[in-house]
Scaffold this motif. Structure first.
Motif, mmCIF file in Angstrom:
data_model
loop_
_atom_site.group_PDB
_atom_site.id
_atom_site.type_symbol
_atom_site.label_atom_id
_atom_site.label_comp_id
_atom_site.label_asym_id
_atom_site.label_seq_id
_atom_site.Cartn_x
_atom_site.Cartn_y
_atom_site.Cartn_z
ATOM 1 N N ALA A 183 40.277 30.861 41.351
ATOM 2 C CA ALA A 183 40.372 31.841 40.233
ATOM 3 C C ALA A 183 41.430 32.442 39.714
ATOM 4 N N GLU A 184 42.321 32.664 40.966
ATOM 5 C CA GLU A 184 43.712 33.330 40.909
ATOM 6 C C GLU A 184 44.696 32.270 39.526
ATOM 7 N N ILE A 185 44.649 31.110 40.199
ATOM 8 C CA ILE A 185 45.349 30.073 39.191
ATOM 9 C C ILE A 185 44.764 30.055 37.895
ATOM 10 N N GLY B 8 32.464 31.434 31.331
ATOM 11 C CA GLY B 8 33.593 31.656 32.328
ATOM 12 C C GLY B 8 33.746 33.301 32.318
ATOM 13 N N SER B 9 34.631 33.600 33.062
ATOM 14 C CA SER B 9 35.070 35.070 33.264
ATOM 15 C C SER B 9 35.426 35.854 32.022
ATOM 16 N N LEU C 175 44.033 28.022 31.086
ATOM 17 C CA LEU C 175 42.846 27.643 31.730
ATOM 18 C C LEU C 175 41.931 28.986 31.723
ATOM 19 N N LYS C 176 42.486 30.327 31.449
ATOM 20 C CA LYS C 176 42.155 31.521 31.454
ATOM 21 C C LYS C 176 40.815 31.368 30.663
ATOM 22 N N PRO D 81 34.106 42.704 37.526
ATOM 23 C CA PRO D 81 35.134 42.032 38.274
ATOM 24 C C PRO D 81 34.871 40.510 37.801
ATOM 25 N N PRO D 82 36.184 39.800 37.356
ATOM 26 C CA PRO D 82 35.897 38.562 36.767
ATOM 27 C C PRO D 82 35.308 37.438 37.703
ATOM 28 N N ASP D 83 35.431 37.393 38.977
ATOM 29 C CA ASP D 83 34.593 36.523 39.825
ATOM 30 C C ASP D 83 33.014 36.667 39.672
#
Length: 243
Positions: free
Chosen positions: A57-59, A84-85, A66-67, A26-28
């Motif tokens: 995180a969703e933004i 980062g994720s 930003l990804k 999970p990215p988070d």
């Protein structure tokens, strides 16, 4: 072309490796999981949040700008990693320690996170920033001319070109001022900025069994680009040492 092993002084003021990927977590949870892996090896590892982590995180996931931005800094005894994720960026603070040491740090990082964290690799970029305390256009083989081109003013040359397994991004700039307290630099001069990129079809067969080998190839390409630029007279001034 026979490439020198060392030159003096070494002009490298920044070296970074960036890897973008899809994660199997999970990215988070990506950053925290990486931190726990390193903490199990070294209790003194530090994790610091970067300002961008304050953006939801969703933004960040929905914004292509930003990804792939790191959200945390992981500080070890040997090197720093921005994490980062969907991205890791390895850097070595201060004076360049040579490719063998940098490669050793890259290998250590990759071996530490090889626990099904990273899925498909989307981008590998190896970047070298070189500083010279003079107008480098006077000492390279690149010729830029024309009635409107003046060597007395800040100039920027940029080129991006593809090769069999990579894309090279080259930018040469004069009339810049660089401050780098770690290297005791506070001077006007020029920059040669080289990034070797492996992306898309260059990554179809890259995995964690051969990624260091591919990064090694990117380093050889960056080195070849750099030394192919220097004039023979200037290279001789640097006292090149060969294998």
């Amino acid at each position: 072309m026979k490439l020198p092993k060392t030159i003096l002084p070494c002009p490298i003021v920044e070296s970074t490796l960036e890897i973008r990927f899809q994660t199997n977590l999970p990215p988070d949870t990506m950053v925290g999981f990486v931190y726990s892996l390193f903490q199990s090896k070294d209790s003194e590892v530090q994790l610091t949040a970067l300002p961008i982590s304050q953006i939801p995180a969703e933004i960040r996931r929905q914004d292509p700008n930003l990804k792939y931005k790191p959200t945390h800094r992981l500080h070890t005894k040997e090197y720093d990693a921005l994490v980062g994720s969907n991205v890791v960026v390895l850097t070595i603070p201060g004076k360049y320690v040579g490719w063998n040491k940098f490669k050793s740090n890259i290998t250590d990082f990759i071996q530490t996170i090889q626990s099904n964290i990273i899925g498909k690799i989307e981008y590998i970029g190896l970047r070298y920033l070189n500083f010279f305390a003079f107008d480098i256009f006077d000492r390279i083989k690149l010729n830029v001319g024309g009635d409107n081109f003046s060597r007395g003013f800040p100039s920027v040359f940029k080129s991006e070109y593809k090769k069999d397994y990579c894309t090279n991004v080259l930018q040469i700039t004069n009339g810049v001022h660089l401050q780098n307290p770690q290297m005791n630099i506070d001077a006007d001069g020029s920059l040669i900025d080289i990034t070797v990129v492996l992306v898309n079809n260059h990554l179809t067969d890259v995995n964690f069994e051969n990624i260091v080998e591919r990064i090694d190839s990117a380093h050889l390409e960056a080195k070849t680009v750099f030394f192919s630029l220097l004039s023979d007279d200037y290279l001789n001034e640097l006292g090149p040492q060969y294998e």
